[in-house]
Design an enzyme around this catalytic site. Sequence first.
Site, PDB file in Angstrom:
ATOM      1  N   LYS A 179    -103.165 -49.781  60.096  1.00 54.92           N
ATOM      2  CA  LYS A 179    -103.892 -49.757  58.665  1.00 54.92           C
ATOM      3  C   LYS A 179    -103.268 -48.609  57.857  1.00 54.92           C
ATOM      4  O   LYS A 179    -102.993 -47.738  58.258  1.00 54.92           O
ATOM      5  CB  LYS A 179    -105.486 -49.340  59.007  1.00 54.92           C
ATOM      6  CG  LYS A 179    -106.499 -49.906  58.232  1.00 54.92           C
ATOM      7  CD  LYS A 179    -106.863 -51.450  58.229  1.00 54.92           C
ATOM      8  CE  LYS A 179    -107.872 -51.572  57.147  1.00 54.92           C
ATOM      9  NZ  LYS A 179    -108.448 -53.151  57.366  1.00 54.92           N
ATOM     10  N   GLY A 225    -125.566 -57.882  51.753  1.00 56.41           N
ATOM     11  CA  GLY A 225    -124.463 -57.896  50.920  1.00 56.41           C
ATOM     12  C   GLY A 225    -123.890 -59.168  50.549  1.00 56.41           C
ATOM     13  O   GLY A 225    -123.696 -60.128  51.329  1.00 56.41           O
TER      14      GLY A 225
HETATM   15  P1  NAD Z   1    -117.348 -57.044  48.677  1.00 61.16           P
HETATM   16  O1  NAD Z   1    -117.071 -55.521  48.138  1.00 61.16           O
HETATM   17  O2  NAD Z   1    -116.828 -57.988  47.996  1.00 61.16           O
HETATM   18  O3  NAD Z   1    -119.097 -57.046  48.931  1.00 61.16           O
HETATM   19  C1  NAD Z   1    -119.770 -56.146  49.727  1.00 61.16           C
HETATM   20  C2  NAD Z   1    -121.250 -56.041  48.961  1.00 61.16           C
HETATM   21  O4  NAD Z   1    -121.938 -55.344  49.771  1.00 61.16           O
HETATM   22  C3  NAD Z   1    -120.982 -55.702  47.589  1.00 61.16           C
HETATM   23  O5  NAD Z   1    -121.591 -56.621  46.572  1.00 61.16           O
HETATM   24  C4  NAD Z   1    -121.989 -54.394  47.501  1.00 61.16           C
HETATM   25  O6  NAD Z   1    -122.695 -54.136  46.371  1.00 61.16           O
HETATM   26  C5  NAD Z   1    -122.739 -54.652  48.760  1.00 61.16           C
HETATM   27  N1  NAD Z   1    -123.473 -53.626  49.350  1.00 61.16           N
HETATM   28  C6  NAD Z   1    -122.780 -52.293  49.524  1.00 61.16           C
HETATM   29  N2  NAD Z   1    -123.839 -51.672  50.270  1.00 61.16           N
HETATM   30  C7  NAD Z   1    -124.714 -52.125  50.288  1.00 61.16           C
HETATM   31  C8  NAD Z   1    -126.146 -51.791  50.987  1.00 61.16           C
HETATM   32  N3  NAD Z   1    -126.369 -50.690  51.894  1.00 61.16           N
HETATM   33  N4  NAD Z   1    -127.185 -52.860  51.199  1.00 61.16           N
HETATM   34  C9  NAD Z   1    -126.709 -54.002  50.717  1.00 61.16           C
HETATM   35  N5  NAD Z   1    -125.754 -54.252  49.924  1.00 61.16           N
HETATM   36  C10 NAD Z   1    -124.607 -53.411  50.113  1.00 61.16           C
HETATM   37  O7  NAD Z   1    -116.736 -56.932  50.253  1.00 61.16           O
HETATM   38  P2  NAD Z   1    -116.467 -58.391  50.911  1.00 61.16           P
HETATM   39  O8  NAD Z   1    -115.107 -58.649  50.917  1.00 61.16           O
HETATM   40  O9  NAD Z   1    -117.388 -59.122  50.799  1.00 61.16           O
HETATM   41  O10 NAD Z   1    -116.592 -57.877  52.341  1.00 61.16           O
HETATM   42  C11 NAD Z   1    -118.096 -57.506  53.237  1.00 61.16           C
HETATM   43  C12 NAD Z   1    -117.731 -56.751  54.438  1.00 61.16           C
HETATM   44  O11 NAD Z   1    -116.906 -57.813  55.223  1.00 61.16           O
HETATM   45  C13 NAD Z   1    -117.199 -55.462  54.307  1.00 61.16           C
HETATM   46  O12 NAD Z   1    -117.581 -54.465  55.414  1.00 61.16           O
HETATM   47  C14 NAD Z   1    -115.414 -55.652  54.795  1.00 61.16           C
HETATM   48  O13 NAD Z   1    -114.868 -54.647  55.238  1.00 61.16           O
HETATM   49  C15 NAD Z   1    -115.694 -56.831  55.707  1.00 61.16           C
HETATM   50  N6  NAD Z   1    -114.524 -57.735  55.994  1.00 61.16           N
HETATM   51  C16 NAD Z   1    -114.335 -58.581  54.824  1.00 61.16           C
HETATM   52  C17 NAD Z   1    -113.296 -59.594  55.260  1.00 61.16           C
HETATM   53  C18 NAD Z   1    -112.842 -60.323  53.792  1.00 61.16           C
HETATM   54  O14 NAD Z   1    -112.093 -61.250  54.113  1.00 61.16           O
HETATM   55  N7  NAD Z   1    -113.063 -59.922  52.655  1.00 61.16           N
HETATM   56  C19 NAD Z   1    -112.561 -59.542  56.277  1.00 61.16           C
HETATM   57  C20 NAD Z   1    -113.098 -58.660  57.612  1.00 61.16           C
HETATM   58  C21 NAD Z   1    -114.214 -57.941  57.245  1.00 61.16           C
END
Ligand code: NAD
Length: 367
Positions: free
Chosen positions: A92, A192
Amino acid sequence: MIEIKNSENVKEFEIFGELAKHHHEQVIFCNDTEVGLKAIISIHNTMLGPALGGTRMWNYASDMEALNDVLRLARGMTFKASISGLNLGGGKAVIIGDAAKLKNEKLLRRFGRFIENLHGKYITAEDVNMSPDDMEYIAMETKYVTGLDESLGGSGDPSPVTAYGVYMGMKAAAKKAYGNDSLVGKKIAVQGTGHVGMHLLEYLSKENVKLFVSDLSEEKAKAAAARFGAVVVGESEIYDLNVDIYSPCALGATVNDNTIERLKCDIIAGAANNQLGDDVVHGKRLIEKGILYAPDFLINAGGLINVGINYLGGWTKERVYKKTEKIYQTTLDILNLAEREGVSTQEAAMKLAIKRIEDVARVKRSM
Ligand code: NAD
């Protein structure tokens, strides 16, 4: 001449102590004062293949916080790649600074040069505050990039595949908890409503579940509610709901000392990385509370499968979804293994991931 003070010597030893704790192979500090680049690349394990993991840009409070984050995330990638059956290692990178102010072509291309100098030992992709456009700049200086836009031969946005894997993992957990993987009539809280959350809601809404959503952005939560007929709940209220499944899709460490006693669900299954505040303590507490936890690095691996196959070759959408679908069976296997061995599901998943690395190491040593 650089003056080395005693206190700095102590810190140096602490860093190597940290690396030794979880057997990190290599850490690269990238510095270019002229372009304002401060980045750290962490390579945790390359037994299965080159270390693949995204680059995150974040305004860390301190360099140590950045180092801590990148070490933890790289190790997680090792487990994720291994358990997903990919021939990839874990790595990473973090770029330190405010993305809105500092991110530009010069900085990204300079970072690309640092990656190129590792000759493929580390492959980067998108992560927090990095877009496919940013990857394009990095790719101008190095071929060791994946997850580019589909128009450039990349695999595009990983979120839909990640959501599919989470859905598979959730269904497997339902099968284990209820004897049936149908989610019809279940009450599910999705924390989220970002990229992954919205795609997950789409799958869930097709099964006629009763949905609850929360997001820091009221606008996003309301949009999700309107689209999927969900009920919007508050940021903290989500932990007190009387639901069957809690799905953390926002940020890590939401299953912690404060929240765990409030949760009334049967299952936790979501996309966020590092959901347990402490793998051991909270893994054990979940067993005591009778909550079935679908390990995060297992069920959110769809995105890695997508970019991993894109890098290794032979990417087709069909192949990626087929491999991601296997998360269902692997989750069931791990939930059963944990039950048989009386360990947490997180521990069982880590055990299986480590076993594959050890098996491959043995094969590689043979004549
Ligand atoms: P994103 O940034 O598009 O969405 C995250 C959402 O969570 C945002 O809308 C934000 O406003 C909201 N949020 C933040 N803090 C919050 C809280 N305390 N309560 C409620 N909502 C809150 O991110 P994503 O791409 O949808 O990823 C979501 C999670 O999954 C992250 O932790 C990311 O690391 C993990 N993840 C994502 C992927 C991927 O393919 N995008 C892959 C593996 C893991």
